[in-house]
Motif scaffolding. Structure first.
Motif, PDB file in Angstrom:
ATOM      1  N   SER A 209       4.994  -4.469  -8.753  1.00  0.00           N
ATOM      2  CA  SER A 209       4.086  -5.524  -9.204  1.00  0.00           C
ATOM      3  C   SER A 209       4.649  -6.910  -8.929  1.00  0.00           C
ATOM      4  O   SER A 209       3.927  -7.909  -8.986  1.00  0.00           O
ATOM      5  N   ARG A 210       5.940  -6.969  -8.630  1.00  0.00           N
ATOM      6  CA  ARG A 210       6.576  -8.234  -8.281  1.00  0.00           C
ATOM      7  C   ARG A 210       7.567  -7.996  -7.159  1.00  0.00           C
ATOM      8  O   ARG A 210       7.998  -6.867  -6.921  1.00  0.00           O
ATOM      9  N   ILE A 211       7.941  -9.057  -6.503  1.00  0.00           N
ATOM     10  CA  ILE A 211       8.950  -8.967  -5.451  1.00  0.00           C
ATOM     11  C   ILE A 211      10.332  -8.954  -6.089  1.00  0.00           C
ATOM     12  O   ILE A 211      10.659  -9.824  -6.896  1.00  0.00           O
ATOM     13  N   VAL A 212      11.110  -7.948  -5.733  1.00  0.00           N
ATOM     14  CA  VAL A 212      12.512  -7.900  -6.154  1.00  0.00           C
ATOM     15  C   VAL A 212      13.348  -8.405  -4.997  1.00  0.00           C
ATOM     16  O   VAL A 212      13.215  -7.920  -3.870  1.00  0.00           O
ATOM     17  N   ALA A 213      14.179  -9.395  -5.250  1.00  0.00           N
ATOM     18  CA  ALA A 213      14.980  -9.997  -4.178  1.00  0.00           C
ATOM     19  C   ALA A 213      15.743  -8.938  -3.397  1.00  0.00           C
ATOM     20  O   ALA A 213      16.408  -8.081  -3.974  1.00  0.00           O
ATOM     21  N   GLY A 214      15.596  -8.989  -2.074  1.00  0.00           N
ATOM     22  CA  GLY A 214      16.303  -8.061  -1.206  1.00  0.00           C
ATOM     23  C   GLY A 214      15.613  -6.738  -1.009  1.00  0.00           C
ATOM     24  O   GLY A 214      16.112  -5.877  -0.278  1.00  0.00           O
ATOM     25  N   SER A 215      14.442  -6.520  -1.654  1.00  0.00           N
ATOM     26  CA  SER A 215      13.760  -5.230  -1.540  1.00  0.00           C
ATOM     27  C   SER A 215      12.729  -5.275  -0.411  1.00  0.00           C
ATOM     28  O   SER A 215      12.543  -6.291   0.263  1.00  0.00           O
ATOM     29  N   ALA A 216      12.027  -4.117  -0.237  1.00  0.00           N
ATOM     30  CA  ALA A 216      11.034  -3.997   0.828  1.00  0.00           C
ATOM     31  C   ALA A 216       9.644  -4.418   0.364  1.00  0.00           C
ATOM     32  O   ALA A 216       8.676  -4.246   1.097  1.00  0.00           O
ATOM     33  N   ALA A 217       9.519  -4.972  -0.841  1.00  0.00           N
ATOM     34  CA  ALA A 217       8.196  -5.309  -1.370  1.00  0.00           C
ATOM     35  C   ALA A 217       7.492  -6.365  -0.535  1.00  0.00           C
ATOM     36  O   ALA A 217       6.269  -6.340  -0.374  1.00  0.00           O
ATOM     37  N   ALA A 218       8.261  -7.321   0.004  1.00  0.00           N
ATOM     38  CA  ALA A 218       7.633  -8.393   0.776  1.00  0.00           C
ATOM     39  C   ALA A 218       6.931  -7.867   2.014  1.00  0.00           C
ATOM     40  O   ALA A 218       5.949  -8.438   2.478  1.00  0.00           O
TER      41      ALA A 218
ATOM     42  N   GLN B 249       7.906   6.351   9.028  1.00  0.00           N
ATOM     43  CA  GLN B 249       8.359   6.454  10.412  1.00  0.00           C
ATOM     44  C   GLN B 249       8.225   7.877  10.945  1.00  0.00           C
ATOM     45  O   GLN B 249       8.014   8.082  12.143  1.00  0.00           O
ATOM     46  N   SER B 250       8.382   8.867  10.057  1.00  0.00           N
ATOM     47  CA  SER B 250       8.374  10.274  10.478  1.00  0.00           C
ATOM     48  C   SER B 250       6.982  10.874  10.491  1.00  0.00           C
ATOM     49  O   SER B 250       6.831  12.053  10.818  1.00  0.00           O
ATOM     50  N   GLY B 251       5.984  10.091  10.134  1.00  0.00           N
ATOM     51  CA  GLY B 251       4.614  10.586  10.191  1.00  0.00           C
ATOM     52  C   GLY B 251       4.237  11.515   9.060  1.00  0.00           C
ATOM     53  O   GLY B 251       3.359  12.368   9.224  1.00  0.00           O
ATOM     54  N   CYS B 252       4.872  11.395   7.915  1.00  0.00           N
ATOM     55  CA  CYS B 252       4.546  12.245   6.774  1.00  0.00           C
ATOM     56  C   CYS B 252       3.234  11.807   6.128  1.00  0.00           C
ATOM     57  O   CYS B 252       2.830  10.648   6.242  1.00  0.00           O
ATOM     58  N   GLU B 253       2.597  12.712   5.445  1.00  0.00           N
ATOM     59  CA  GLU B 253       1.413  12.371   4.660  1.00  0.00           C
ATOM     60  C   GLU B 253       1.868  11.856   3.303  1.00  0.00           C
ATOM     61  O   GLU B 253       2.551  12.556   2.556  1.00  0.00           O
ATOM     62  N   ILE B 254       1.502  10.633   2.974  1.00  0.00           N
ATOM     63  CA  ILE B 254       1.890  10.045   1.695  1.00  0.00           C
ATOM     64  C   ILE B 254       0.906  10.526   0.635  1.00  0.00           C
ATOM     65  O   ILE B 254      -0.277  10.183   0.656  1.00  0.00           O
ATOM     66  N   VAL B 255       1.408  11.326  -0.283  1.00  0.00           N
ATOM     67  CA  VAL B 255       0.572  11.910  -1.330  1.00  0.00           C
ATOM     68  C   VAL B 255       0.481  10.982  -2.533  1.00  0.00           C
ATOM     69  O   VAL B 255      -0.578  10.844  -3.149  1.00  0.00           O
ATOM     70  N   GLU B 256       1.587  10.345  -2.876  1.00  0.00           N
ATOM     71  CA  GLU B 256       1.596   9.412  -4.009  1.00  0.00           C
ATOM     72  C   GLU B 256       2.626   8.328  -3.739  1.00  0.00           C
ATOM     73  O   GLU B 256       3.762   8.615  -3.365  1.00  0.00           O
ATOM     74  N   ARG B 257       2.200   7.098  -3.958  1.00  0.00           N
ATOM     75  CA  ARG B 257       3.115   5.963  -3.804  1.00  0.00           C
ATOM     76  C   ARG B 257       2.562   4.796  -4.590  1.00  0.00           C
ATOM     77  O   ARG B 257       1.351   4.560  -4.620  1.00  0.00           O
ATOM     78  N   HIS B 258       3.429   4.045  -5.253  1.00  0.00           N
ATOM     79  CA  HIS B 258       3.039   2.894  -6.051  1.00  0.00           C
ATOM     80  C   HIS B 258       3.856   1.691  -5.618  1.00  0.00           C
ATOM     81  O   HIS B 258       5.081   1.789  -5.466  1.00  0.00           O
ATOM     82  N   ALA B 259       3.182   0.578  -5.413  1.00  0.00           N
ATOM     83  CA  ALA B 259       3.875  -0.647  -5.030  1.00  0.00           C
ATOM     84  C   ALA B 259       4.418  -1.347  -6.262  1.00  0.00           C
ATOM     85  O   ALA B 259       3.924  -1.177  -7.374  1.00  0.00           O
TER      86      ALA B 259
ATOM     87  N   THR C  98       7.823   2.001  -5.853  1.00  0.00           N
ATOM     88  CA  THR C  98       8.495   1.988  -7.142  1.00  0.00           C
ATOM     89  C   THR C  98       8.396   3.352  -7.812  1.00  0.00           C
ATOM     90  O   THR C  98       7.476   4.139  -7.526  1.00  0.00           O
ATOM     91  N   VAL C  99       9.338   3.658  -8.672  1.00  0.00           N
ATOM     92  CA  VAL C  99       9.343   4.919  -9.406  1.00  0.00           C
ATOM     93  C   VAL C  99       9.732   4.651 -10.852  1.00  0.00           C
ATOM     94  O   VAL C  99      10.485   3.731 -11.140  1.00  0.00           O
ATOM     95  N   ALA C 100       9.176   5.454 -11.768  1.00  0.00           N
ATOM     96  CA  ALA C 100       9.537   5.401 -13.182  1.00  0.00           C
ATOM     97  C   ALA C 100       9.306   6.796 -13.745  1.00  0.00           C
ATOM     98  O   ALA C 100       8.222   7.373 -13.568  1.00  0.00           O
ATOM     99  N   TRP C 101      10.328   7.342 -14.358  1.00  0.00           N
ATOM    100  CA  TRP C 101      10.221   8.716 -14.880  1.00  0.00           C
ATOM    101  C   TRP C 101       9.063   8.812 -15.867  1.00  0.00           C
ATOM    102  O   TRP C 101       8.939   8.015 -16.784  1.00  0.00           O
ATOM    103  N   ASN C 102       8.293   9.864 -15.696  1.00  0.00           N
ATOM    104  CA  ASN C 102       8.103  10.760 -14.577  1.00  0.00           C
ATOM    105  C   ASN C 102       6.736  10.540 -13.948  1.00  0.00           C
ATOM    106  O   ASN C 102       6.317  11.235 -13.048  1.00  0.00           O
ATOM    107  N   TYR C 103       6.062   9.511 -14.496  1.00  0.00           N
ATOM    108  CA  TYR C 103       4.647   9.338 -14.170  1.00  0.00           C
ATOM    109  C   TYR C 103       4.415   8.433 -12.970  1.00  0.00           C
ATOM    110  O   TYR C 103       3.321   8.423 -12.398  1.00  0.00           O
ATOM    111  N   VAL C 104       5.387   7.612 -12.578  1.00  0.00           N
ATOM    112  CA  VAL C 104       5.282   6.804 -11.360  1.00  0.00           C
ATOM    113  C   VAL C 104       6.217   7.440 -10.350  1.00  0.00           C
ATOM    114  O   VAL C 104       7.438   7.310 -10.437  1.00  0.00           O
TER     115      VAL C 104
END
Length: 598
Positions: free
Chosen positions: A167-176, A155-165, A182-188
């Motif tokens: 792999s499955r839909i988590v109920a109530g999340s923004a994946a749909a 929304q703020s117009g930032c440049e997305i340098v790294e982002r990972h979707a 998604t994030v996972a220490w420290n490589y995602v």
């Protein structure tokens, strides 16, 4: 084909696609993770994002992006412990990010700000998506925060340098909607670059995670470098052991788990009898009590709350003793004393915060501890009640500022002000508190609709009735300081020729009362010969002397700031109004009002 048959076929297809997790597959997965972590760790040494600070802010408070997502889902009772764990993890992470400023051109890195999640750093088990399954993991649930940051960055117009979707839909999340990260220490990781200075605000209300990006509005920009993922309905749905029905998996949680219900933590400070009665009447068996000091039967009266009936108790003895010693060594009046009190209370709050484990869904907290705990992010997702012992700092300082402007010679009106950060923290916490609890009517009036007004506990009556009053002798509870109305009372007492019995300490100097006749009665017979107890205070937290006087059938002259309700022997006068005070004192003493005061 029936709907249930379609659902069964879809589930079978998903299992066939992902397979049932095995120990061998898990070992291979973990080996890959270690390689990815090592490679990312080496890379971060040279090109990783910098750790961003909180010591500056953009010039404009405009909101450029906002994400609001619910904290709680209507799930099965067995999942409650992990949902509580998720919210607890979000509190810990939000405190690391809230208030940071991203300079223009700098890159924000999620893991650079959060650091590695561990139990030692206060993170607990929540659900985490791993190899297609929602499994318990320390720090689980932080993807809700990374999703929200990604959405606000777009929304703020930032440049997305790294982002990972995901792999499955988590109920109530923004994946749909394809707006997840998604994030996972420290490589995602989630990383984005700000084109202009941005300040990130992260808040947890009782029901929502709120992320806002503040900055200077500029020409419309769209986010660049944002990867896209497949539409949500093309992704399989992630399941936990509670919902998948697969029992042959080595991860299957077969042991029955008891349902976790919420409890209340009572984090208290000075022991007011009104609050002690309230806590005793509202606590439940599994609730938690946190007190500054607990030495058993040797506990000082001001900290003697009693832990009977609580599931767990805790204290901060070293911090409490240090606070008491520091305050005792400080001057009787002035900024040094208040600074020692605030610093000591902050240490007590930090220690008692350890009692706020994930199952705590409600907190009843002393006002003194409130701003410190709020600032450190311990109240998000919890219902808050506040035991109010004084005016809010913002209101208190506003009253003192106005009085000092009118009377600049009264130095004690302007000798201390709390930091703007602490005042703002208390103001925010009080605004979001569910209920304000106090016996003080002046304080309760500031919170219409959510104040619970307790009855003042009347002190034990004296062993013998006070001696007959002398019309010209009055008592001043004190202490002798400007905010308690000492200047006004001194001037009026001099004009009417009254004698003043001093019940409190003298902080304005030995010569303050000048030609006014004063005495210091014995505490056990302090109301002997007293025509009235007078407290024309600008602010007064505990009107204990006034309550004792009313209970002893001695008239009282006070201001609304003293917080006492209507009483046949109580006369209320406006603070800082010598004419009204003169008239009230003349009425009880039988003195003629001087012509200049008529």
């Amino acid at each position: 084909m029936a709907a249930q048959d379609v659902s069964a076929l879809r589930e079978a297809r998903e299992v066939a696609e992902w397979g049932v997790p095995t120990r061998r597959g898990n070992a291979i997965f973990q080996a890959k993770v270690l390689c990815h972590r090592a490679r990312r760790g080496v890379g971060n040494l040279f090109v990783g994002p910098a750790r961003l600070g909180k010591d500056a802010a953009p010039e404009s408070p405009a909101v450029l992006g906002e994400s609001r997502t619910p904290l709680w889902a209507a799930g099965v009772p067995e999942e409650r412990r992990y949902e509580l764990g998720k919210v607890h993890n979000l509190r810990r992470a939000a405190a690391r990010i809230d208030g940071i400023v991203i300079p223009a051109g700098q890159v924000f890195g999620f893991w650079r700000q959060i650091g590695r999640v561990s139990r030692r750093r206060g993170f607990v088990n929540g659900r985490m998506l791993k190899e297609g399954c929602l499994v318990p993991a320390v720090g689980g649930g932080l993807c809700q925060l990374s999703n929200a940051l990604y959405d606000a960055a777009l929304q703020s117009g930032c440049e997305i340098v790294e982002r990972h979707a995901h792999s499955r839909i988590v109920a109530g999340s923004a994946a749909a909607a394809g707006r997840d990260a998604t994030v996972a220490w420290n490589y995602v990781d989630l990383r984005f670059r700000a084109f202009a200075p941005l300040r990130i605000e992260v808040r947890l209300s009782a029901d929502e995670l709120i992320v806002r990006f503040h900055g200077q509005p500029g020409p419309g920009r769209t986010a660049s470098g944002a990867p896209t993922n497949a539409p949500g309905d093309a992704l399989p749905v992630a399941r936990s052991c509670t919902t998948c029905g697969e029992v042959s998996c080595f991860r299957h949680e077969s042991a029955p788990r008891e349902e976790v219900t919420g409890c209340t933590a009572f984090l208290v400070d000075e022991n007011w009898p009104e609050f002690r009665d309230y806590v005793a009447a509202t606590r439940r068996g599994g609730d938690i009590l946190g007190v500054p000091l607990d030495l058993g039967r040797h506990t000082p009266a001001r900290y003697r709350w009693g832990g009977d009936g609580f599931g767990r108790t805790g204290s901060a003895p070293l911090a409490a003793i240090l606070r008491a010693v520091t305050i005792r060594r400080a001057p009787a009046q002035g900024a040094a004393r208040r600074q020692a009190e605030l610093a000591g209370t902050e240490r007590i709050a930090a220690r008692l915060a350890r009692l706020l484990t994930p199952e705590v869904t409600s907190v009843c907290v002393a006002q003194s501890l409130l701003p410190h705990l709020w600032r450190d992010g311990h109240f998000g997702g919890r219902r808050i009640e506040v035991l109010m012992t004084r005016l809010p700092m913002a209101e208190l300082q506003n009253r003192l500022d106005h009085a000092f402007a009118e009377h600049p010679g009264r130095a004690t009106l302007g000798d201390f002000r709390a930091s703007s950060t602490l005042v703002a923290a208390e103001t925010e916490a009080l605004a979001l508190a569910a209920r304000i609890i106090t016996p003080h009517r002046d304080i309760a009036a500031l919170f219409p609709g959510k104040a619970l007004l307790l009855d003042w506990r009347m002190p034990a009556p004296p062993a013998a009735a006070p001696a007959a009053p002398r019309p010209r002798r009055i008592a001043f509870p004190g202490p002798t300081v400007a905010r308690k109305g000492a200047f006004e009372l001194r001037d009026v007492a001099a004009s009417l020729g009254l004698e003043v019995a001093l019940l409190g300490s003298e902080l304005e100097g030995d010569a303050f009362w000048g030609d006014v006749s004063t005495c210091r009665p014995d505490s056990a017979r302090r109301f002997d010969g007293i025509a009235a107890v007078v407290q024309p205070a600008l602010v007064e937290d505990q009107p204990r002397h006034l309550l004792a006087a009313l209970d002893a059938r001695v008239p009282v002259i006070a201001t609304p700031a003293c917080g006492i309700g209507p009483h046949p022997l109580l006369t209320l006068v406006p603070a800082g109004d010598p004419r009204a005070l003169t008239a009230a004192l003349a009425a009880v003493s039988g003195c003629a009002v001087p012509s200049e005061d008529r």
